[in-house]
Scaffold this active site. Structure first.
Site, PDB file in Angstrom:
ATOM      1  N   TYR A 170      72.214  34.305  30.376  1.00 30.69           N
ATOM      2  CA  TYR A 170      72.107  35.425  31.300  1.00 30.69           C
ATOM      3  C   TYR A 170      70.849  36.224  30.970  1.00 30.69           C
ATOM      4  O   TYR A 170      69.859  35.678  30.496  1.00 30.69           O
ATOM      5  CB  TYR A 170      73.412  36.255  31.337  1.00 30.69           C
ATOM      6  N   ARG A 202      67.449  41.645  45.398  1.00 33.67           N
ATOM      7  CA  ARG A 202      67.039  42.512  44.283  1.00 33.67           C
ATOM      8  C   ARG A 202      67.577  41.889  42.996  1.00 33.67           C
ATOM      9  O   ARG A 202      68.581  42.322  42.436  1.00 33.67           O
ATOM     10  CB  ARG A 202      67.573  43.932  44.472  1.00 33.67           C
ATOM     11  N   LYS A 237      76.526  34.503  36.152  1.00 33.00           N
ATOM     12  CA  LYS A 237      77.629  35.476  36.049  1.00 33.00           C
ATOM     13  C   LYS A 237      78.966  34.749  35.929  1.00 33.00           C
ATOM     14  O   LYS A 237      79.840  35.157  35.172  1.00 33.00           O
ATOM     15  CB  LYS A 237      77.661  36.375  37.291  1.00 33.00           C
ATOM     16  N   GLU A 258      76.543  40.877  44.078  1.00 33.98           N
ATOM     17  CA  GLU A 258      75.618  40.937  42.954  1.00 33.98           C
ATOM     18  C   GLU A 258      74.173  40.943  43.434  1.00 33.98           C
ATOM     19  O   GLU A 258      73.782  40.113  44.254  1.00 33.98           O
ATOM     20  CB  GLU A 258      75.862  39.664  42.107  1.00 33.98           C
ATOM     21  N   ASP A 259      73.413  41.891  42.941  1.00 36.51           N
ATOM     22  CA  ASP A 259      71.968  41.936  43.173  1.00 36.51           C
ATOM     23  C   ASP A 259      71.555  41.966  44.645  1.00 36.51           C
ATOM     24  O   ASP A 259      70.607  41.290  45.062  1.00 36.51           O
ATOM     25  CB  ASP A 259      71.270  40.782  42.416  1.00 36.51           C
ATOM     26  N   ASP A 267      79.071  44.629  41.283  1.00 34.54           N
ATOM     27  CA  ASP A 267      78.888  44.781  39.846  1.00 34.54           C
ATOM     28  C   ASP A 267      77.737  45.723  39.496  1.00 34.54           C
ATOM     29  O   ASP A 267      77.801  46.437  38.509  1.00 34.54           O
ATOM     30  CB  ASP A 267      78.656  43.410  39.197  1.00 34.54           C
ATOM     31  N   ASP A 268      76.687  45.718  40.318  1.00 32.17           N
ATOM     32  CA  ASP A 268      75.542  46.594  40.012  1.00 32.17           C
ATOM     33  C   ASP A 268      75.943  48.055  40.118  1.00 32.17           C
ATOM     34  O   ASP A 268      75.418  48.904  39.400  1.00 32.17           O
ATOM     35  CB  ASP A 268      74.387  46.318  40.973  1.00 32.17           C
ATOM     36  N   ASN A 320      66.783  45.962  33.420  1.00 33.82           N
ATOM     37  CA  ASN A 320      66.702  44.560  33.017  1.00 33.82           C
ATOM     38  C   ASN A 320      65.553  43.886  33.748  1.00 33.82           C
ATOM     39  O   ASN A 320      65.194  44.324  34.839  1.00 33.82           O
ATOM     40  CB  ASN A 320      67.999  43.836  33.413  1.00 33.82           C
TER      41      ASN A 320
HETATM   42  P1  NAD Z   1      67.404  50.468  42.932  1.00 30.57           P
HETATM   43  O1  NAD Z   1      66.193  49.852  43.519  1.00 30.57           O
HETATM   44  O2  NAD Z   1      68.582  50.739  43.785  1.00 30.57           O
HETATM   45  O3  NAD Z   1      66.980  51.867  42.283  1.00 30.57           O
HETATM   46  C1  NAD Z   1      65.843  52.095  41.543  1.00 30.57           C
HETATM   47  C2  NAD Z   1      65.655  53.599  41.456  1.00 30.57           C
HETATM   48  O4  NAD Z   1      64.635  53.861  40.495  1.00 30.57           O
HETATM   49  C3  NAD Z   1      65.214  54.261  42.750  1.00 30.57           C
HETATM   50  O5  NAD Z   1      65.871  55.490  42.896  1.00 30.57           O
HETATM   51  C4  NAD Z   1      63.704  54.498  42.544  1.00 30.57           C
HETATM   52  O6  NAD Z   1      63.211  55.620  43.264  1.00 30.57           O
HETATM   53  C5  NAD Z   1      63.677  54.757  41.056  1.00 30.57           C
HETATM   54  N1  NAD Z   1      62.399  54.466  40.437  1.00 30.57           N
HETATM   55  C6  NAD Z   1      61.674  53.324  40.484  1.00 30.57           C
HETATM   56  N2  NAD Z   1      60.541  53.450  39.775  1.00 30.57           N
HETATM   57  C7  NAD Z   1      60.563  54.696  39.251  1.00 30.57           C
HETATM   58  C8  NAD Z   1      59.679  55.428  38.435  1.00 30.57           C
HETATM   59  N3  NAD Z   1      58.547  54.892  38.004  1.00 30.57           N
HETATM   60  N4  NAD Z   1      60.020  56.684  38.095  1.00 30.57           N
HETATM   61  C9  NAD Z   1      61.166  57.240  38.540  1.00 30.57           C
HETATM   62  N5  NAD Z   1      62.051  56.603  39.302  1.00 30.57           N
HETATM   63  C10 NAD Z   1      61.749  55.340  39.666  1.00 30.57           C
HETATM   64  O7  NAD Z   1      67.802  49.551  41.726  1.00 30.57           O
HETATM   65  P2  NAD Z   1      69.201  49.517  40.936  1.00 30.57           P
HETATM   66  O8  NAD Z   1      70.115  48.519  41.543  1.00 30.57           O
HETATM   67  O9  NAD Z   1      69.728  50.888  40.779  1.00 30.57           O
HETATM   68  O10 NAD Z   1      68.716  48.923  39.539  1.00 30.57           O
HETATM   69  C11 NAD Z   1      67.799  49.617  38.731  1.00 30.57           C
HETATM   70  C12 NAD Z   1      67.682  48.932  37.405  1.00 30.57           C
HETATM   71  O11 NAD Z   1      68.913  49.009  36.714  1.00 30.57           O
HETATM   72  C13 NAD Z   1      67.287  47.445  37.459  1.00 30.57           C
HETATM   73  O12 NAD Z   1      66.228  47.206  36.568  1.00 30.57           O
HETATM   74  C14 NAD Z   1      68.507  46.736  36.954  1.00 30.57           C
HETATM   75  O13 NAD Z   1      68.157  45.609  36.189  1.00 30.57           O
HETATM   76  C15 NAD Z   1      69.149  47.774  36.091  1.00 30.57           C
HETATM   77  N6  NAD Z   1      70.595  47.521  35.950  1.00 30.57           N
HETATM   78  C16 NAD Z   1      71.080  47.437  34.696  1.00 30.57           C
HETATM   79  C17 NAD Z   1      72.406  47.152  34.495  1.00 30.57           C
HETATM   80  C18 NAD Z   1      72.936  47.094  33.091  1.00 30.57           C
HETATM   81  O14 NAD Z   1      72.196  47.161  32.182  1.00 30.57           O
HETATM   82  N7  NAD Z   1      74.193  46.995  32.849  1.00 30.57           N
HETATM   83  C19 NAD Z   1      73.231  46.920  35.576  1.00 30.57           C
HETATM   84  C20 NAD Z   1      72.713  47.031  36.879  1.00 30.57           C
HETATM   85  C21 NAD Z   1      71.376  47.341  37.050  1.00 30.57           C
END
Ligand code: NAD
Length: 540
Positions: A94, A147, A165, A236-237, A259-260, A398
């Protein structure tokens, strides 16, 4: 009617294959004499051979390809090896390696796995599901590839995510592999690089959008209700607006979750619960600031509100504890560019930069979910450390290369004060003679157990309370020893036990909420244990 499999048909069936472990008697009975080398191995010897093969490879992507091949060749050996070496192998099957695997999916493709749906399949999805060789599907993971992790639109290359997953469902919670179905909703891609790649395998058009997109998803969901009525569907994603739209569209009548949004929320909440044992700040007194206001951050926020309410705060006060920043700065009332899911958290405050917001709001906890690496700068960590004795920092983006800061930076810049956790794994850090091993806020701590729980009681729906329950259950597994070594999560090798406990607690919640569709077993733990796939060979 075809009789039981024999000869190469046995060896070529990943669920039946034991390869060099087949006994003399089995070799005789199954027509395998002459098809295998003489020596009869143990499962342990096979595991050792697998590990040798993995470790001699130069690149993680090669290790990933090898492991996928092993899963297709010998399922029990694959899961046995993964479970016994989970800290080493989970990052290969993963995140972070799966991110690379998705980017290169069309170039490393060897054998189809999972189910593909395209706009050309409109009107045929239900009959196509009959092509799937299994009848009793219990978990579906579906993506449209828009995404993928923090990597953007990878189109049909995103199939690596549902496959990965589901392998975690089986490894971590013992879901039966044959009951899993990875699905790629291949509605095209807007990634021009992929469209121009002659090896790209997906639907070679720009993305289907709007009503036509929703109609295709609707058709799939309805087809699944008919063909696999007991299946849990995990989204997912998906791109955030679609993620919310689909969840809101189906959550009240279909056994599904995202899941996100929800899995991430439960894992992060568990980490926040655990962090308060180190910072000695009462959970209900926390002020929490997010960098990122997308699906991950808002999902965590929404569950935190439920958790605060559970501690006696009213909803308005609970929301007031949470502050979000997006790419445009602090999310405040009056901003006209916010998405609907941001509005409950758009408080009265001066608009401004992230750093200004930290200075004026003085959060105890920072949670990064941006996909933007390096956004927790030295200045950010230093200000957090000036405000707090033990600043709590979650860098959740991630894969590892996208994390808002590294573990080393968090410890260096806070002079060892930070309580740190990340979405992707970081190695242990030596800081001033002390070894600190940060825990990974890995969704795999939560979704497999929730899945097992809802399958075990045949839940109709998944409620928010089940995610709250799962977060508590996970946090309860964090020992004083884990905390002392720098981790807000239990050791990964405990994952089966963690998943089983979460499953029991979630199923109990389903019974309490009237969402379970079976009669409550006298011994729920034993019922759940009996459902779990064990990656050991049957002896003949
Ligand atoms: P998303 O696109 O819905 O949201 C991203 C957010 O970040 C938006 O609000 C955007 O405006 C903001 N953003 C982007 N660049 C920025 C910057 N330079 N400064 C300030 N804000 C900024 O994406 P998401 O689904 O919310 O996922 C975001 C991240 O979270 C991904 O990298 C994903 O891998 C990670 N994530 C981690 C886990 C985990 O660790 N368990 C789970 C899900 C998602």
């Amino acid at each position: 009617m075809a009789g039981p499999k024999r000869g190469y048909a046995v060896i070529n069936d990943a669920a039946l294959n034991k390869s060099t472990v087949f006994s003399r008697q089995e070799r005789e009975d199954l027509g395998l004499r002459g098809l295998l080398p003489h020596r009869i191995c143990s499962l342990q010897a096979q595991e050792q051979r697998v590990l040798e093969n993995i470790r001699r490879k130069a690149y993680d992507i090669e290790r990933y390809i090898f492991l996928v091949g092993l899963m297709e060749r010998n399922e029990k050996l694959f899961y046995h090896t993964v479970l016994n070496n989970i800290e080493e192998l989970m990052p290969l099957i993963y995140t972070p390696t799966v991110g690379q695997a998705c980017k290169e999916f069309a170039h490393i493709f060897r054998k189809p796995q999972g189910f593909y749906i395209t706009p050309d399949d409109r009107g045929s999805i239900r009959s196509m599901l009959d092509n799937w060789p299994e009848e009793d599907i219990r978990v579906i993971v579906i993506t449209d590839g828009q995404r993928i992790l923090g990597l953007g639109d990878l189109g049909a290359n995103g199939m690596g995510i549902p496959i990965g997953k589901l392998s975690l469902y089986c490894a971590c919670a013992g879901i039966q592999p044959r009951q899993c179905l990875p699905v790629m909703l291949d509605v095209g891609t807007n990634n021009e690089e992929l469209l121009a790649d002659p090896l790209y395998l997906g639907y070679p058009e720009n993305r289907l959008e709007g009503e036509a997109y929703l109609a295709l998803v609707d058709e799939f969901i309805v087809a699944v209700q008919d063909k696999f009525p007991k299946a849990l569907i995990q989204f997912e994603d998906f791109l955030t607006p679609n993620a919310y739209q689909l969840l809101d569209r189906y959550r009240e009548w279909v056994l599904c979750f995202n899941d996100d949004i929800q899995g991430t929320a439960a894992v992060a909440l568990a980490g926040v619960y655990a962090s308060t044992r180190l910072t000695k700040i009462e959970f209900k007194d926390l002020r929490i600031m997010f960098l990122g206001a997308g699906s991950a951050a808002t999902g965590i926020g929404d569950l935190l509100v439920s958790a605060f309410q559970d501690e006696g705060l009213d909803q308005a006060t609970a929301r007031q504890r949470l502050w979000f920043n997006d790419i445009e700065g602090l999310v405040v009332a009056g901003r006209t560019d916010l998405m609907p899911h941001n509005l409950p958290y758009a408080h009265e405050h001066e608009a401004g930069s992230f750093v200004d917001a930290i200075k004026s709001i003085k959060p105890h906890v920072l949670i990064g979910a941006t996909g933007a690496p390096g956004t927790f700068t030295q200045e950010v960590i230093e200000i957090m450390s000036a405000i707090n004795d033990r600043p709590t920092i979650f860098a959740l983006s991630n894969p590892t290369s996208r994390a808002e800061c590294t573990a080393e930076q968090a410890y260096e810049w806070s002079k060892g004060k930070a309580v740190f956790s990340s979405g992707s794994p970081f190695s242990a850090v030596e800081f001033q003679g002390k070894r600190i091993k940060p825990g990974q806020g890995n969704n795999a701590y939560v979704f497999p157990g929730i899945g097992l729980g809802v399958i075990a009681c045949e839940a109709r729906l998944i409620s928010d309370e089940m995610f709250l329950t799962a977060a508590r259950s996970l946090a309860d597994h964090v020992s004083e020893h884990d905390l002392a070594s720098g981790s807000l999560y239990p050791p990964l090798p405990d994952i089966r036990l963690v998943s089983k406990t979460i499953a029991i607690d979630v199923a109990q919640k389903a019974f309490a909420q009237g969402l379970a569709q079976i009669k409550q077993p006298v011994d729920l733990a034993a019922h759940i244990q009996s459902l779990m796939y064990q990656p050991v060979y049957d002896s003949q």
